[in-house]
Design a protein around this motif. Structure first.
Motif, short mmCIF file in Angstrom:
data_model
loop_
_atom_site.label_atom_id
_atom_site.label_comp_id
_atom_site.label_asym_id
_atom_site.label_seq_id
_atom_site.Cartn_x
_atom_site.Cartn_y
_atom_site.Cartn_z
N GLY B 72 0.68 -1.16 -0.13
CA GLY B 72 0.14 -0.02 0.09
C GLY B 72 0.71 1.20 -0.11
O GLY B 72 0.73 2.26 -0.71
N GLU B 75 2.73 1.57 -3.29
CA GLU B 75 1.67 2.01 -4.05
C GLU B 75 1.59 3.41 -4.16
O GLU B 75 1.62 4.35 -5.32
CB GLU B 75 0.31 1.36 -4.19
CG GLU B 75 -0.50 1.64 -5.50
CD GLU B 75 -2.05 1.25 -4.99
OE1 GLU B 75 -2.09 0.51 -4.11
OE2 GLU B 75 -2.77 1.53 -5.70
N ALA B 76 1.47 3.96 -2.83
CA ALA B 76 1.21 5.45 -2.67
C ALA B 76 2.48 6.16 -3.28
O ALA B 76 2.29 7.29 -3.62
CB ALA B 76 1.11 5.95 -1.05
N VAL B 81 2.69 10.10 -3.75
CA VAL B 81 2.44 10.63 -2.62
C VAL B 81 3.83 10.50 -1.75
O VAL B 81 4.59 9.47 -1.84
CB VAL B 81 1.67 9.57 -1.59
CG1 VAL B 81 1.35 9.99 -0.32
CG2 VAL B 81 0.16 9.52 -2.35
N PRO B 82 4.41 11.50 -1.25
CA PRO B 82 5.82 11.62 -0.82
C PRO B 82 5.48 10.88 0.56
O PRO B 82 4.75 11.42 1.30
CB PRO B 82 6.01 13.16 -0.68
CG PRO B 82 4.67 13.78 -0.60
CD PRO B 82 3.70 12.85 -1.34
N GLU B 174 1.69 12.16 10.23
CA GLU B 174 1.04 13.35 10.13
C GLU B 174 1.43 14.21 8.70
O GLU B 174 0.93 15.03 8.31
CB GLU B 174 1.51 14.28 11.28
CG GLU B 174 0.68 14.07 12.61
CD GLU B 174 -0.98 14.27 12.29
OE1 GLU B 174 -1.00 15.51 11.84
OE2 GLU B 174 -1.68 13.53 12.74
N PRO B 177 -0.87 13.16 3.10
CA PRO B 177 -1.64 13.97 2.87
C PRO B 177 -2.94 13.50 3.76
O PRO B 177 -3.24 12.50 3.94
CB PRO B 177 -2.09 13.46 1.30
CG PRO B 177 -0.93 12.93 0.75
CD PRO B 177 -0.19 12.43 1.96
N PRO B 179 -6.24 13.01 3.34
CA PRO B 179 -7.27 11.85 3.43
C PRO B 179 -6.55 10.51 3.66
O PRO B 179 -7.25 9.61 4.00
CB PRO B 179 -7.46 11.69 1.85
CG PRO B 179 -7.09 13.23 1.41
CD PRO B 179 -6.04 13.54 2.09
N VAL B 180 -5.26 10.35 3.49
CA VAL B 180 -4.48 8.98 3.90
C VAL B 180 -4.38 8.92 5.37
O VAL B 180 -4.11 7.92 5.59
CB VAL B 180 -3.39 8.96 2.98
CG1 VAL B 180 -2.44 7.80 3.27
CG2 VAL B 180 -3.33 9.30 1.55
N ARG B 181 -4.10 10.07 6.01
CA ARG B 181 -3.89 9.98 7.44
C ARG B 181 -4.81 8.95 8.25
O ARG B 181 -4.31 8.31 8.94
CB ARG B 181 -3.98 11.52 7.90
CG ARG B 181 -2.44 11.93 8.19
CD ARG B 181 -2.62 13.56 8.87
NE ARG B 181 -2.28 14.31 7.76
CZ ARG B 181 -2.46 15.65 7.97
NH1 ARG B 181 -2.84 16.05 9.42
NH2 ARG B 181 -2.20 16.36 7.23
N LEU B 182 -5.83 9.36 8.04
CA LEU B 182 -6.95 8.47 8.60
C LEU B 182 -6.73 6.99 8.52
O LEU B 182 -6.77 6.17 9.52
CB LEU B 182 -8.52 8.92 8.39
CG LEU B 182 -9.18 9.97 9.08
CD1 LEU B 182 -10.46 10.43 8.17
CD2 LEU B 182 -9.03 9.75 10.32
N ILE B 183 -6.65 6.77 7.16
CA ILE B 183 -6.31 5.53 7.02
C ILE B 183 -4.95 4.77 7.54
O ILE B 183 -5.06 3.72 8.17
CB ILE B 183 -6.44 4.95 5.63
CG1 ILE B 183 -7.77 5.40 4.86
CG2 ILE B 183 -5.83 3.57 5.15
CD1 ILE B 183 -7.82 5.25 3.50
N TYR B 185 -3.55 5.61 10.18
CA TYR B 185 -3.48 5.66 11.49
C TYR B 185 -4.08 4.26 11.98
O TYR B 185 -3.79 3.77 13.10
CB TYR B 185 -4.61 6.79 12.29
CG TYR B 185 -3.72 8.02 12.70
CD1 TYR B 185 -2.58 8.03 13.54
CD2 TYR B 185 -3.94 9.13 12.17
CE1 TYR B 185 -1.73 9.13 13.88
CE2 TYR B 185 -3.33 10.47 12.59
CZ TYR B 185 -2.38 10.21 13.14
OH TYR B 185 -1.52 11.33 13.65
N TRP B 190 0.58 0.87 7.31
CA TRP B 190 1.12 2.26 7.41
C TRP B 190 2.01 2.22 8.73
O TRP B 190 2.44 3.30 9.03
CB TRP B 190 0.04 3.27 7.13
CG TRP B 190 -0.54 3.34 5.61
CD1 TRP B 190 -1.50 2.76 5.32
CD2 TRP B 190 0.19 4.23 4.58
NE1 TRP B 190 -1.59 2.96 4.03
CE2 TRP B 190 -0.61 3.93 3.65
CE3 TRP B 190 1.23 4.84 4.74
CZ2 TRP B 190 -0.23 4.56 2.40
CZ3 TRP B 190 1.68 5.52 3.35
CH2 TRP B 190 0.74 5.44 2.31
#
Lengths: 751, 203
Positions: B72, B75-76, B81-82, B174, B177, B179-183, B185, B190
């Motif tokens: 995941g 892929e990001a 996605v940095p 943190e 981005p 939207p990704v943060r919630l997932i 966590y 991740w």
């Protein structure tokens, strides 16, 4: 009137019950809305609130939990109130359900469509054609670069070939020449161990050559070429070429020539633009699902917040609306239970305020009416108590009954006069009284007769034979007027006039006796004297036959006159005003003295004495009492004359009657007893069972007892014989002695 | 003057985590959101080697972390996605009677991003503004997890006291981005955080 200040406050009470006031909740909602705005902005990954996203999420979640807890607490409170059937709980439930339904439906619809629009909006950002275009643009950029890369690689290979034959001392100069000729930004010769052998840089500020990554050095060790595009920091795009420098000398190490070529500024900008757009688009495409989730979450938080706020507002509003109705219900309940002091606070001028005002007026009037009723009842109770006290202290017996002859009230004297517990018959018919007490039958019959005849007012004397002898009642009946539902009843007032009538009778007899004695006694003596003179003067002169007639006649006259004298003396004795010489004396001793006289005579009758131990002192005239005993004993002896094994028993004892200590003296015999007809009038003058009796013996006995303040009754004992029972007041022994001594000293002084 | 100490038998220390992170995890779990993560698809972040040495300039630290991205996360990265890796280095003064105190703390950030045009991975030291380009992701991750020479303290630490070095590396969620943060966590894919490793600073 202290309770009048007990006022039910409507609004404040409900607010306290809710747990939160409206203002704090309003502030909370505003803060939540601000926080939600920040959260919404942060979801967009904005610069301002992006870093605060997690914190904002936690704040909003905590707020929602707090609000949810408040709503749950309200729900539990409402459920508890419904279970205990608290006033207003059901109405509050209905209002809350109504408010919640009214808010949930539109909010849910908006939420659903917002979600749809949101997802579609995000999806609309992405297009296959754009994606393909970006891919093409990137590939185009790469293709354009590939030509340049190929040229650059060829140039670098040629430079490496030229450098391969250069001596080490001239390498820096050669590198410089090559860099200038090739237009490279940097040429560096790197040793096999990664050290920089020689380099040539075009920039004035750069003094250290750019090091290739270690992976490329590994590639070089395998004598392979490398050409690639390298973005270097903020400097833009560079083309990096690495070519091994194969030396002609067999002993020398293999160098690597690294050449960095700057991509033209215009091309670099364009390529970076393509790269940036491609990356951004790819990032967005990748974030599409998480982005939808974030927006959905934010929207859901807004939805839940709105719903919870709506539910809380529903509770708050319902309580505010229901509060006046609940207070009114509570106050009405209190009034129903008799508490008229409840007052409602008039919080508004609307219909509820009017209702509260009307309720207060009603309770005020009710309280006033109740106070007046209580006062009236107290007056009635006072009057009734007064009437009862008067009736209770009346010497006359009073009985009231309804039209149905059911006894309704009776006073104390009625029970005393009838000598039965009349109160036991309250609520029962008068006829039951006669059924249980036969001797009251004439009394009841008289009442019933007048009642049936409908006599409004009547008076009649009734004679009863009670347990203690003849009872004369003077009855006066009055019909009560019918009032209300009660039909006319009857009030019966009756007096025990037995003693009064007896006294009248005794007085009449005394008067008769006195007149008889006076009128008869005076001519008797001349008659006797005349008869005796006739006898003395003519008896000697007459022949025997005539003399015998004269003798018999005069003797008869004299004897009859003697008899008449005795009778007249007896009348005189009966009518004589008593001159009692009262002294304290022992009844037992008196009885013994009298009985001794009878024991000494030759009698065939057994006389027993059953005397109480000790002294039984009374205050009496010993002579009169002695006469009384003689009369009674003579009567008893005459009664048992024909009885075999005749026996007379004299009994004394101390008894308590009516709370008074009394001496009871009983004379019992085993004779034939007293006939019922005689028993009723045995103490009346001229009542006797003896052929030669004057008929005054028992009357005199009764008179003596009455002179001593005692009572005398005649009856039949268990053996069937007669029983005469006398009761005199008992005087304490020590008191007797003292008084006796005092009286003795008085008598001595009188002598 | 050169004193080098290599790690043997590193001691794990108590993990220090942020409260907000767990609250967010709880919140998202409470929302019962499906998180597509399999147990095997997890990343790795662990310390491979660490050593300290002393020169006249002071005490230095060198370390190498092994970083493996989950599919995941990979892929990001490939989608632009940095990722930012955070390295915490602490010099802790050991106290006998009271709790230990952090004397010196360094936090290093390494950013990994994919450059589509050059088809390379860029590793950038955020604080030092240095950058490296790598054709392969493994090389980029190795470069990102490498601390070559970190000056722990510009001054000489008191030789009479005991000091301890503590080291940890993690993926900075943190910095992802929003939207990704919630997932990130709630997803173990991740969850890339090494344990705290500590060892005494020997001088």
């Amino acid at each position: 009137m202290g309770h009048d200040k007990q006022v039910v406050f409507m609004a404040t009470g409900s607010l306290k019950r809710t747990g939160f006031g409206a203002l704090p909740m309003l502030v909370l909602f505003v803060l939540l809305l601000v926080s939600l705005y920040f959260l919404s902005d942060a979801t967009d990954n904005s610069e301002h609130f992006g870093q605060m996203y997690s914190v904002l999420l936690v704040i909003n979640a905590a707020s929602l939990v707090l609000l949810g807890a408040l709503v749950v607490a309200n729900i539990f409170t409402l459920i508890r109130q419904r279970r205990i059937n608290a006033a207003g709980a059901r109405m509050t439930s209905r209002l809350v359900v109504m408010f919640v339904v009214l808010s949930i439906v539109p909010v849910s619809v908006v939420y659903y469509f917002s979600l749809q629009f949101l997802h579609r909006g995000i999806d609309s950002w992405f297009d296959v054609r754009i994606e393909a275009g970006l891919d093409d643009a990137l590939n185009l950029s790469r293709a354009a670069l590939d030509v340049k890369l190929h040229d650059v690689l060829n140039v670098t290979i040629r430079m490496a070939e030229e450098l391969s034959s250069e001596p080490a001392a001239t390498l820096p100069l050669t590198l410089y020449d090559h860099r200038v000729r090739s237009g490279a930004a940097e040429l560096t010769l790197i040793g096999g161990d990664g050290r920089i052998v020689a380099s040539s840089l075009s920039g004035l500020t750069e003094i250290i050559p750019n090091q290739p990554p270690s992976e490329m050095l590994v590639l070089m060790r395998n004598r392979q070429h490398y050409i690639g595009l390298d973005p270097i920091g903020d400097s833009g795009l560079y083309v990096r070429a690495l070519v091994p420098v194969l030396s002609s000398r067999s002993d020398s190490e293999v160098y690597t020539l690294q050449a960095l070529y700057e991509v033209s500024e215009r091309f670099s900008e364009l390529a970076e633009g393509v790269q940036s757009a491609y990356t951004r688009y790819n990032e967005l495409a990748y974030l599409r699902t998480p982005l939808k989730f974030s927006y959905t979450l934010t929207l859901s938080i807004v939805l839940v917040l709105s719903l919870l706020a709506a539910i809380w507002a529903a509770f708050h509003s319902a309580r505010r609306l229901v509060a006046p109705v609940r207070d009114l219900a509570e106050a009405t309940h209190a009034v129903a239970e008799g508490d008229y002091s409840k007052r409602l606070a008039i919080a508004s001028d609307d219909e509820l305020g009017f209702l509260a005002r009307s309720f207060n007026d009603m309770t005020r009037r009710l309280a006033k009416s109740r106070q007046e009723a209580v006062r009236g009842r107290q007056q009635i109770e006072g009057q009734r108590a007064y009437l009862e006290a008067v009736l209770a202290n009346l010497s006359s017996g009073v009985i009231s009954m309804g039209a149905d002859t059911v006894l309704r009230a009776v006073n104390r004297s009625a029970q005393k006069n009838l000598d039965i517990d009349v109160k036991r018959y309250l609520g029962r018919k008068l006829s039951e009284l006669a059924a249980d007490h036969v001797f009251l039958k004439p009394f009841v019959e008289v009442i019933m007769r007048h009642h049936e005849q409908g006599d409004a007012s009547w008076q009649e004397e009734v004679s009863l034979l009670g347990k203690h002898g003849r009872l004369m009642l003077m009855c006066r009946g009055t019909v009560l007027e019918a009032t209300g539902k009660r039909g006319g009843g009857l009030v019966l007032v009756f007096d025990d006039v037995t003693a009064l009538i007896q006294a009248q009778r005794d007085a009449a007899w005394g008067e008769v006796a006195q007149r008889l004695a006076h009128e008869i006694k005076n001519p008797l003596t001349p008659i006797q004297l005349s008869a005796e003179r006739l006898r003395r003067r003519y008896l000697q002169r007459m022949d025997a036959d005539e003399a015998e007639v004269l003798d018999r006649s005069t003797r008869t006259i004299v004897n009859q006159v003697d008899a008449m004298k005795k009778m007249v003396n007896a009348f005189s004795e009966y009518a004589r005003v008593p001159q009692l010489n009262l002294r304290f004396m022992d009844i037992n001793q008196l009885v013994r003295e009298v009985l001794d006289l009878y024991r000494s005579s030759e009698l065939n009758t057994c006389i027993r004495e059953n005397l109480a131990a000790g002294k039984l002192c009374v205050e009496g005239d010993s002579g009169r009492l002695r006469q009384l005993l003689h009369n009674l004993l003579k009567n008893a002896l005459e009664a048992v004359r024909e009885t075999p094994d005749s026996c007379i028993t004299v009994t004394t004892r101390s008894v308590t009657a009516g709370g008074l200590e009394q001496v009871e003296l009983c004379i019992d015999d085993n004779g034939p007893g007293i006939e019922q007809g005689v028993l009723e009038n045995i103490f009346e003058p001229y009542v006797s069972t003896k052929p030669k009796g004057s008929g005054l013996g028992m009357a005199i006995v009764k008179k003596i007892i009455e002179e001593h303040g005692g009572t005398i009754t005649a009856g039949t004992n268990d053996a069937g014989g007669a029983q005469i029972m006398i009761r005199l007041m008992l005087v304490a022994d020590s008191e007797n002695e003292t008084k006796d001594d005092q009286q003795a000293s008085v008598h001595d002084a009188g002598l | 003057m050169f004193n080098q100490h290599r790690l043997t038998g590193l001691l794990p220390a108590v993990a220090v985590t942020g409260l907000s992170r767990y609250l967010v995890i709880l919140l998202v779990l409470a929302c019962c959101l499906p998180v597509p993560v399999s147990a095997a698809d997890t990343g790795l972040f662990q310390l491979e080697d660490a050593h300290t040495w002393r020169t006249a300039e002071g005490d230095f630290l060198g370390a190498q972390f092994e970083i493996l991205l989950s599919s995941g996360a990979e892929e990001a990265v490939k989608n632009g996605v940095p990722l930012v890796f955070e390295f915490q280095v602490q010099v802790v003064k050991k106290n006998t009677w009271i709790w230990d105190s952090v004397e010196i703390e360094h936090v290093l950030y390494r950013e990994l991003r994919y450059h589509a045009l050059s088809e390379s991975y860029q590793v950038r030291d955020v604080s030092a503004v240095s950058q490296g380009n790598y054709r392969r992701l493994d090389d980029a991750l190795r470069a990102a997890g490498s601390i070559e020479k970190l000056l722990l303290s510009g001054r000489v630490l008191d030789s009479g006291l005991n000091y301890e070095i503590r080291l940890r590396g993690s993926l900075d969620i943190e910095s992802l981005p929003t939207p990704v943060r919630l997932i990130a966590y709630v997803s173990s894919a991740w969850d890339m955080t090494s344990k705290w490793f500590s060892w005494p600073l020997v001088r």
